[in-house]
Motif scaffolding. Structure first.
Motif, PDB file in Angstrom:
ATOM      1  N   ASP A   7      18.306  36.382  17.902  1.00 53.72           N
ATOM      2  CA  ASP A   7      18.863  34.929  18.274  1.00 53.72           C
ATOM      3  C   ASP A   7      18.280  33.569  18.126  1.00 53.72           C
ATOM      4  O   ASP A   7      18.538  32.539  18.307  1.00 53.72           O
ATOM      5  N   ASN A   8      17.144  33.921  17.168  1.00 46.85           N
ATOM      6  CA  ASN A   8      16.552  32.688  16.550  1.00 46.85           C
ATOM      7  C   ASN A   8      16.503  32.639  15.139  1.00 46.85           C
ATOM      8  O   ASN A   8      16.745  33.601  14.406  1.00 46.85           O
ATOM      9  N   LEU A   9      16.321  31.435  14.581  1.00 46.19           N
ATOM     10  CA  LEU A   9      16.258  31.205  12.963  1.00 46.19           C
ATOM     11  C   LEU A   9      15.202  31.992  12.411  1.00 46.19           C
ATOM     12  O   LEU A   9      14.170  32.037  13.020  1.00 46.19           O
ATOM     13  N   LYS A  10      15.459  32.277  11.424  1.00 52.85           N
ATOM     14  CA  LYS A  10      14.378  33.000  10.429  1.00 52.85           C
ATOM     15  C   LYS A  10      13.727  32.062   9.619  1.00 52.85           C
ATOM     16  O   LYS A  10      14.236  31.222   9.154  1.00 52.85           O
ATOM     17  N   MET A  11      12.490  32.424   9.682  1.00 54.90           N
ATOM     18  CA  MET A  11      11.456  31.424   8.734  1.00 54.90           C
ATOM     19  C   MET A  11      11.897  31.362   7.241  1.00 54.90           C
ATOM     20  O   MET A  11      11.917  32.529   6.794  1.00 54.90           O
ATOM     21  N   GLN A  12      11.871  30.424   6.658  1.00 53.04           N
ATOM     22  CA  GLN A  12      11.902  30.196   5.257  1.00 53.04           C
ATOM     23  C   GLN A  12      10.521  30.097   4.554  1.00 53.04           C
ATOM     24  O   GLN A  12      10.254  30.453   3.660  1.00 53.04           O
ATOM     25  N   ILE A  13      10.080  28.998   5.041  1.00 54.14           N
ATOM     26  CA  ILE A  13       8.804  28.470   4.454  1.00 54.14           C
ATOM     27  C   ILE A  13       7.636  28.498   5.808  1.00 54.14           C
ATOM     28  O   ILE A  13       7.902  27.927   6.778  1.00 54.14           O
TER      29      ILE A  13
ATOM     30  N   VAL B 263       0.665  -1.288   0.000  1.00 53.78           N
ATOM     31  CA  VAL B 263      -0.122  -0.070   0.036  1.00 53.78           C
ATOM     32  C   VAL B 263       0.866   1.258  -0.014  1.00 53.78           C
ATOM     33  O   VAL B 263       0.215   2.574   0.482  1.00 53.78           O
ATOM     34  N   GLN B 264       2.184   1.405  -0.362  1.00 50.81           N
ATOM     35  CA  GLN B 264       3.260   2.231  -0.362  1.00 50.81           C
ATOM     36  C   GLN B 264       2.598   3.295  -1.066  1.00 50.81           C
ATOM     37  O   GLN B 264       2.791   4.480  -0.603  1.00 50.81           O
ATOM     38  N   ASP B 265       1.999   3.072  -2.217  1.00 48.83           N
ATOM     39  CA  ASP B 265       1.509   4.572  -3.140  1.00 48.83           C
ATOM     40  C   ASP B 265       0.539   5.047  -2.655  1.00 48.83           C
ATOM     41  O   ASP B 265       0.151   5.924  -3.419  1.00 48.83           O
ATOM     42  N   ARG B 266       0.000   4.767  -1.549  1.00 55.02           N
ATOM     43  CA  ARG B 266      -1.342   5.535  -1.196  1.00 55.02           C
ATOM     44  C   ARG B 266      -1.001   6.082   0.085  1.00 55.02           C
ATOM     45  O   ARG B 266      -1.859   6.930   0.801  1.00 55.02           O
ATOM     46  N   VAL B 267       0.267   6.047   0.858  1.00 55.13           N
ATOM     47  CA  VAL B 267       0.654   6.797   2.078  1.00 55.13           C
ATOM     48  C   VAL B 267       1.703   7.620   1.991  1.00 55.13           C
ATOM     49  O   VAL B 267       2.842   7.466   1.277  1.00 55.13           O
ATOM     50  N   VAL B 268       1.558   8.683   2.746  1.00 55.07           N
ATOM     51  CA  VAL B 268       2.608   9.841   2.935  1.00 55.07           C
ATOM     52  C   VAL B 268       2.504  10.329   4.296  1.00 55.07           C
ATOM     53  O   VAL B 268       1.502  10.301   4.956  1.00 55.07           O
ATOM     54  N   SER B 269       3.722  10.182   5.159  1.00 51.36           N
ATOM     55  CA  SER B 269       3.765  10.364   6.490  1.00 51.36           C
ATOM     56  C   SER B 269       4.378  11.985   6.614  1.00 51.36           C
ATOM     57  O   SER B 269       5.161  12.214   5.616  1.00 51.36           O
ATOM     58  N   MET B 270       4.018  12.649   7.534  1.00 52.18           N
ATOM     59  CA  MET B 270       4.527  13.939   7.848  1.00 52.18           C
ATOM     60  C   MET B 270       4.702  14.294   9.328  1.00 52.18           C
ATOM     61  O   MET B 270       3.997  14.176  10.125  1.00 52.18           O
ATOM     62  N   THR B 271       6.238  14.655   9.665  1.00 48.55           N
ATOM     63  CA  THR B 271       6.347  15.188  10.935  1.00 48.55           C
ATOM     64  C   THR B 271       6.047  16.616  11.273  1.00 48.55           C
ATOM     65  O   THR B 271       6.071  17.561  10.042  1.00 48.55           O
ATOM     66  N   PHE B 272       5.826  17.030  12.354  1.00 44.82           N
ATOM     67  CA  PHE B 272       5.646  18.506  12.709  1.00 44.82           C
ATOM     68  C   PHE B 272       5.906  18.559  14.212  1.00 44.82           C
ATOM     69  O   PHE B 272       5.409  17.622  15.042  1.00 44.82           O
ATOM     70  N   SER B 273       6.461  19.938  14.487  1.00 45.06           N
ATOM     71  CA  SER B 273       6.684  20.415  16.110  1.00 45.06           C
ATOM     72  C   SER B 273       5.924  21.644  16.237  1.00 45.06           C
ATOM     73  O   SER B 273       6.188  22.225  15.186  1.00 45.06           O
ATOM     74  N   GLU B 274       5.753  22.067  17.331  1.00 46.36           N
ATOM     75  CA  GLU B 274       5.105  23.450  17.736  1.00 46.36           C
ATOM     76  C   GLU B 274       6.226  24.447  17.342  1.00 46.36           C
ATOM     77  O   GLU B 274       5.569  25.647  16.957  1.00 46.36           O
ATOM     78  N   PHE B 275       7.390  24.090  17.467  1.00 46.78           N
ATOM     79  CA  PHE B 275       8.635  25.056  17.103  1.00 46.78           C
ATOM     80  C   PHE B 275       9.688  24.482  17.418  1.00 46.78           C
ATOM     81  O   PHE B 275      10.056  23.367  17.814  1.00 46.78           O
ATOM     82  N   GLY B 276      10.912  25.129  16.959  1.00 48.35           N
ATOM     83  CA  GLY B 276      12.171  24.360  17.019  1.00 48.35           C
ATOM     84  C   GLY B 276      12.844  25.050  18.271  1.00 48.35           C
ATOM     85  O   GLY B 276      12.210  25.377  19.069  1.00 48.35           O
ATOM     86  N   ARG B 277      14.059  25.066  18.458  1.00 47.43           N
ATOM     87  CA  ARG B 277      14.915  25.303  19.747  1.00 47.43           C
ATOM     88  C   ARG B 277      15.657  26.579  19.310  1.00 47.43           C
ATOM     89  O   ARG B 277      15.960  26.893  18.151  1.00 47.43           O
ATOM     90  N   ARG B 278      16.140  27.015  20.138  1.00 44.01           N
ATOM     91  CA  ARG B 278      17.144  28.284  20.208  1.00 44.01           C
ATOM     92  C   ARG B 278      18.557  28.080  19.277  1.00 44.01           C
ATOM     93  O   ARG B 278      18.738  26.696  19.458  1.00 44.01           O
ATOM     94  N   VAL B 279      19.013  28.864  18.934  1.00 44.71           N
ATOM     95  CA  VAL B 279      20.115  28.492  18.061  1.00 44.71           C
ATOM     96  C   VAL B 279      21.233  28.223  19.073  1.00 44.71           C
ATOM     97  O   VAL B 279      22.053  27.088  19.043  1.00 44.71           O
ATOM     98  N   ALA B 280      21.512  28.979  20.124  1.00 43.27           N
ATOM     99  CA  ALA B 280      22.600  28.922  21.092  1.00 43.27           C
ATOM    100  C   ALA B 280      22.183  27.919  22.234  1.00 43.27           C
ATOM    101  O   ALA B 280      21.070  28.309  22.705  1.00 43.27           O
ATOM    102  N   SER B 281      22.826  26.978  22.606  1.00 44.35           N
ATOM    103  CA  SER B 281      22.699  26.112  23.933  1.00 44.35           C
ATOM    104  C   SER B 281      22.695  26.926  25.165  1.00 44.35           C
ATOM    105  O   SER B 281      23.252  27.899  25.255  1.00 44.35           O
TER     106      SER B 281
END
Length: 531
Positions: A391-397, A335-353
């Motif tokens: 100090d945060n990454l800028k959105m591209q998309i 059934v691989q031609d019928r299925v697509v998976s997609m990850t998402f998270s509410e935000f990323g993390r800061r650039v500096a640890s």
């Protein structure tokens, strides 16, 4: 308005599950009730015939994108900004000369090499909110950051296909659930226009079947804490009264057996294992939602002195191993031609640890789209670590560009319907092969806009674009009313990659469109100007 509540009561639950508290919603400035019935169905119609399935993988807590996808072309800056948690370059799993994955993600690396992964860089939204609850609601609803919407992007899409749901369902033509979330409750993403849940919550087929058939020993797996026990009992009472899908779910579960061994002690794999059986067993459910928590890695993200290990490495191992096993399983099940998976998270993390071997709440982060039908490769570019926003990454998309791409390219939804579902017109990005992205993407193989950064822009934005064949090209900016703002390129352009600056100083805040094309073929990309 939609509120997060810690206290579940009958009124709250019914509002989310049955539409008992339908709230007004504006669509193009008019109340949705003004469009009720067939007009609304045609306007929001996603009711095209399709057997395509979307599996959403929610990474709860805010995944650290920079340690997930490493910018090898900026490795010195990367290690300087997060020296105590940086992944050694020698250990990284290279996807290209400039981009690599965390060393534990061997499964996703293999799928990428097999051309079954689209990596979307720098995904976020304008004016990001760093609250877990609020940002999750924004991603689930598909709304602007300053708008509170009480329904979800997938709920609105499914509502366009099935406008009367849940009244009269299941029925002979639609006997299966529209959407299934493997959890105790259904998320905001699957909430429809009238606050009704467009899906059902399912922990596993056997438990669900026992629950609705009354064969489960009462209270056999309830929490011991009285308040939690009361809430769970109530949820199950409503489920047992309202769910009519037990027979078809159990039949699908019995019809198909997993053909691949899933990793043990892997919470995400256990959920995806169930999803694979449901799909292969013939269930016509369009959307599945699975979740994995623990990504809020403020401390102990890595082991001191052994940065390829630790909490984040364990989480990424879980994700990569589970999604790889799922992909191998649906391939074995045919059934691989019928299925697509997609990850998402509410935000990323800061650039500096931070000093606790962790990272704090951030902004843009990568998404993974996985499957045989995926247009493989990398969408966007590595984030610019020398050009940060507070100090945060800028959105591209914008994440809604990804949503629009899934709705149009995978489910075949009409662009006008997608515009209504997502409240704005978002340019699509190439995610699914074999299907056109939209009317204005006919010649996307000949040219395209790779990225606009920063976006939103306060001063100057750099527009990166690609031309694969010589052409008389026109690149211009328009405001949201369609009035011409600026011409950036006009004339003959040879094949190659280019960057052109756009100076937004003096422009009022608002939404703009960058339009690229030649003749009657063009592509558009959203640009937000802020002061």
């Amino acid at each position: 308005m939609y509120y997060k509540e810690t206290n579940m009561n009958r009124r709250t639950f019914l509002a989310r599950s049955t539409g008992a508290m339908a709230l007004p919603m504006l669509l193009n400035g008019l109340p949705v009730k003004a469009f009720d019935g067939p007009v609304l169905h045609r306007l929001l119609n996603g009711g095209e015939e399709t057997d395509h399935v979307l599996v959403l993988v929610q990474l709860i807590g805010g995944n650290d994108g920079l340690n997930t996808v490493l910018p090898l072309d900026q490795y010195d800056a990367y290690t300087r900004l997060r020296s105590n948690i940086a992944i050694p370059e020698s250990a990284a799993l290279k996807l290209t000369d400039t981009t690599a994955l965390h060393p534990v993600m061997t499964g996703l690396r293999d799928l990428f090499q097999e051309k079954k992964v689209a990596l979307v860089q720098g995904v976020g939204y304008p004016n990001p909110n760093l609250s877990h609850f609020r940002s999750t609601d924004i991603w689930m609803s598909g709304s602007d950051a300053d708008k509170v919407v009480a329904n979800g992007w997938l709920g609105r899409y499914l509502g366009g296909s099935y406008p009367d749901y849940p009244a009269g369902y299941p029925n002979a033509s639609t006997p299966d659930p529209l959407a299934i979330q493997i959890s105790a409750v259904v998320s905001l993403a699957l909430t429809g226009l009238n606050q009704q849940s467009m899906g059902i919550a399912l922990q596993d087929p056997q438990t669900f079947y026992q629950l609705v058939s009354g064969t489960e020993a009462p209270g056999s797996d309830l929490p011991s804490e009285p308040y939690a026990r009361t809430n769970v009992e109530y949820v199950r009472q409503v489920q047992s009264q309202s769910m009519a899908y037990s027979t078809v779910i159990k039949a699908a579960a019995d019809k198909a057996q997993n053909k691949v061994e899933y990793p043990s002690q892997n919470q995400l794999a256990s959920q995806l294992q169930i999803v694979a059986r449901m799909i292969a067993g013939g269930l016509k459910t369009r959307v599945y939602v699975v979740t994995l928590g623990g990504f809020d890695t403020h401390a102990a993200q890595v082991v001191d002195g052994a940065t390829t290990t630790g909490t984040h490495a364990t989480l990424l191992t879980t994700v990569s191993d589970a999604m790889t096993a799922f992909q191998r399983d649906i391939e074995a099940l045919g059934v691989q031609d019928r299925v697509v998976s997609m990850t998402f998270s509410e935000f990323g993390r800061r650039v500096a640890s931070n000093l606790s071997l962790g990272t704090d709440h951030g902004t843009a982060a990568p998404m993974f789209v996985v499957g045989a039908p995926v247009q493989d490769g990398i969408v966007g570019v590595n984030p610019d670590l020398g050009d940060l926003d507070n100090d945060n990454l800028k959105m591209q998309i914008d994440f809604r560009q990804v949503y629009a791409s899934v709705l149009e390219q995978w489910f075949g939804a009409d662009p006008a319907a997608v515009r209504s579902i997502l409240f704005h017109d978002f340019a699509t990005v190439p995610i699914i092969r074999r299907m056109p992205t939209s009317v204005d993407d006919v010649s996307s193989s000949a040219f395209g806009i790779n990225a606009i950064a920063p976006n939103p822009v306060r001063g100057t934005a750099n527009i990166r674009y690609l031309v694969n064949e010589a052409m008389d090209m026109h690149l211009a900016v328009y405001d949201n009313l369609g009035f011409h703002v600026a011409t950036l390129v006009k004339g003959y352009v040879a094949p190659g990659s280019y960057t052109v600056p756009f100076h937004a100083e003096g422009l009022p805040s608002g939404s703009y469109l960058v339009r690229m094309g030649y003749g009657d073929r063009y592509r558009t990309w959203p640009l937000v100007v802020v002061k």
